[in-house]
Write an enzyme that holds these catalytic residues in place. Structure first.
Site, PDB file in Angstrom:
ATOM      1  N   PHE A 133      27.341  19.195 -21.086  1.00 21.10           N
ATOM      2  CA  PHE A 133      27.203  19.965 -19.856  1.00 21.10           C
ATOM      3  C   PHE A 133      26.018  20.919 -19.958  1.00 21.10           C
ATOM      4  O   PHE A 133      25.931  21.703 -20.906  1.00 21.10           O
ATOM      5  CB  PHE A 133      28.488  20.737 -19.560  1.00 21.10           C
ATOM      6  N   VAL A 134      25.132  20.843 -18.981  1.00 20.85           N
ATOM      7  CA  VAL A 134      23.950  21.696 -18.998  1.00 20.85           C
ATOM      8  C   VAL A 134      23.905  22.578 -17.754  1.00 20.85           C
ATOM      9  O   VAL A 134      24.430  22.207 -16.701  1.00 20.85           O
ATOM     10  CB  VAL A 134      22.649  20.857 -19.100  1.00 20.85           C
TER      11      VAL A 134
ATOM     12  N   ARG B  83      22.319  28.898 -11.793  1.00 20.13           N
ATOM     13  CA  ARG B  83      21.247  28.123 -11.142  1.00 20.13           C
ATOM     14  C   ARG B  83      19.889  28.788 -11.265  1.00 20.13           C
ATOM     15  O   ARG B  83      18.857  28.123 -11.231  1.00 20.13           O
ATOM     16  CB  ARG B  83      21.524  27.993  -9.634  1.00 20.13           C
TER      17      ARG B  83
ATOM     18  N   GLY C  73      21.571  21.272  -6.328  1.00 18.41           N
ATOM     19  CA  GLY C  73      20.994  21.304  -7.670  1.00 18.41           C
ATOM     20  C   GLY C  73      19.508  21.034  -7.750  1.00 18.41           C
ATOM     21  O   GLY C  73      18.822  21.600  -8.598  1.00 18.41           O
TER      22      GLY C  73
ATOM     23  N   GLU D 287      16.955  13.951  -7.436  1.00 15.83           N
ATOM     24  CA  GLU D 287      18.230  14.466  -7.966  1.00 15.83           C
ATOM     25  C   GLU D 287      17.951  15.398  -9.131  1.00 15.83           C
ATOM     26  O   GLU D 287      16.980  15.205  -9.869  1.00 15.83           O
ATOM     27  CB  GLU D 287      19.067  13.292  -8.501  1.00 15.83           C
ATOM     28  N   ASP D 288      18.837  16.367  -9.328  1.00 16.86           N
ATOM     29  CA  ASP D 288      18.729  17.219 -10.516  1.00 16.86           C
ATOM     30  C   ASP D 288      19.230  16.472 -11.752  1.00 16.86           C
ATOM     31  O   ASP D 288      18.594  16.469 -12.793  1.00 16.86           O
ATOM     32  CB  ASP D 288      19.505  18.535 -10.322  1.00 16.86           C
TER      33      ASP D 288
ATOM     34  N   ASP E 114      24.901  11.883 -13.728  1.00 15.09           N
ATOM     35  CA  ASP E 114      25.932  11.989 -14.758  1.00 15.09           C
ATOM     36  C   ASP E 114      26.750  10.695 -14.748  1.00 15.09           C
ATOM     37  O   ASP E 114      26.388   9.719 -15.388  1.00 15.09           O
ATOM     38  CB  ASP E 114      26.758  13.244 -14.440  1.00 15.09           C
TER      39      ASP E 114
END
Ligand code: IMP
Length: 192
Positions: A161-162, A174, A54, A108-109, A112
């Site tokens: 959620f993205v 992506r 990610g 990190e992307d 969560d």
């Protein structure tokens, strides 16, 4: 270079997504995150640990604005399927550098539940780095199931959620230049 016209809506795997954070907003944020790294890590030659898949896009744009010496390493560990965390955490793959006495910044992307970041943190801490910190483009504070110390956060977002800008929905989306949110009751992101 002509700017890419982004559509406001996307449809992926039977789900509707709407534009959430534009590529320009993302790049502006990344520039300010890079300035922080340039300042905080000047003369420290940090190891930037990119968490794949990610964060590939985030890290590639971030390093365009970094003007100090850094070393870049890539780690892989998959823990997510579909739109809900499986809770399953896998082993870290791909770490080739010894991190003892190095200044390590994890890229990190998204954080969560925080389980992935927590596990990476524990594994890296065991290598006794000189310092360890986490930078994440996105943080869902309401989804955290374990405390995670995020020293640098691009955007705090609600528990939604993205997809896009490196983040996928079952390996799709992506490549989108902007970040989209699954259509339910979406709330705006907060800049840190
Ligand atoms: P965590 O362990 O629950 O913090 O999840 C970390 C990983 O789950 C991230 O690195 C992403 O790969 C994935 N993930 C979590 N939330 C989202 C999301 O909203 N969209 C896409 N992937 C997500």
């Amino acid at each position: 270079m002509s700017s890419q016209l982004s559509s406001q809506k996307k449809f992926l795997n039977q789900k509707n997504f709407s534009l959430y954070i534009s590529s320009q907003e993302i790049l502006d944020k990344i520039q300010s995150l890079a300035s922080l790294i340039n300042h905080d890590y000047a003369d420290k030659k940090p190891v930037l640990l990119v968490i794949l898949n990610g964060a590939f896009r985030f890290s590639a744009d971030l390093v365009r604005y970094i003007d100090i010496d850094v070393e870049i390493q890539f780690l892989r560990l998959a823990s997510y399927k579909g739109t809900e965390s499986t809770g399953e955490i896998k082993k870290i793959l791909g770490l080739t550098t010894h991190l003892a006495d190095r200044h390590v910044l994890i890229l990190e992307d998204i954080v969560d539940t925080g389980l992935t970041a927590h596990q990476i943190w524990q594994d890296l801490q065991a290598q006794k780095p000189a310092s360890l910190a986490l930078m994440t483009l996105l943080l869902k504070p309401d989804a955290l199931s374990i405390p995670v110390e995020c020293a640098y956060v691009g955007f705090s977002i609600p528990n939604q959620f993205v997809v896009g800008y490196g983040l996928d929905f079952d390996q799709q989306g992506r490549e989108w230049n902007d970040i989209y949110v699954a259509e339910e009751a979406s709330q705006p992101p907060k800049g840190e």
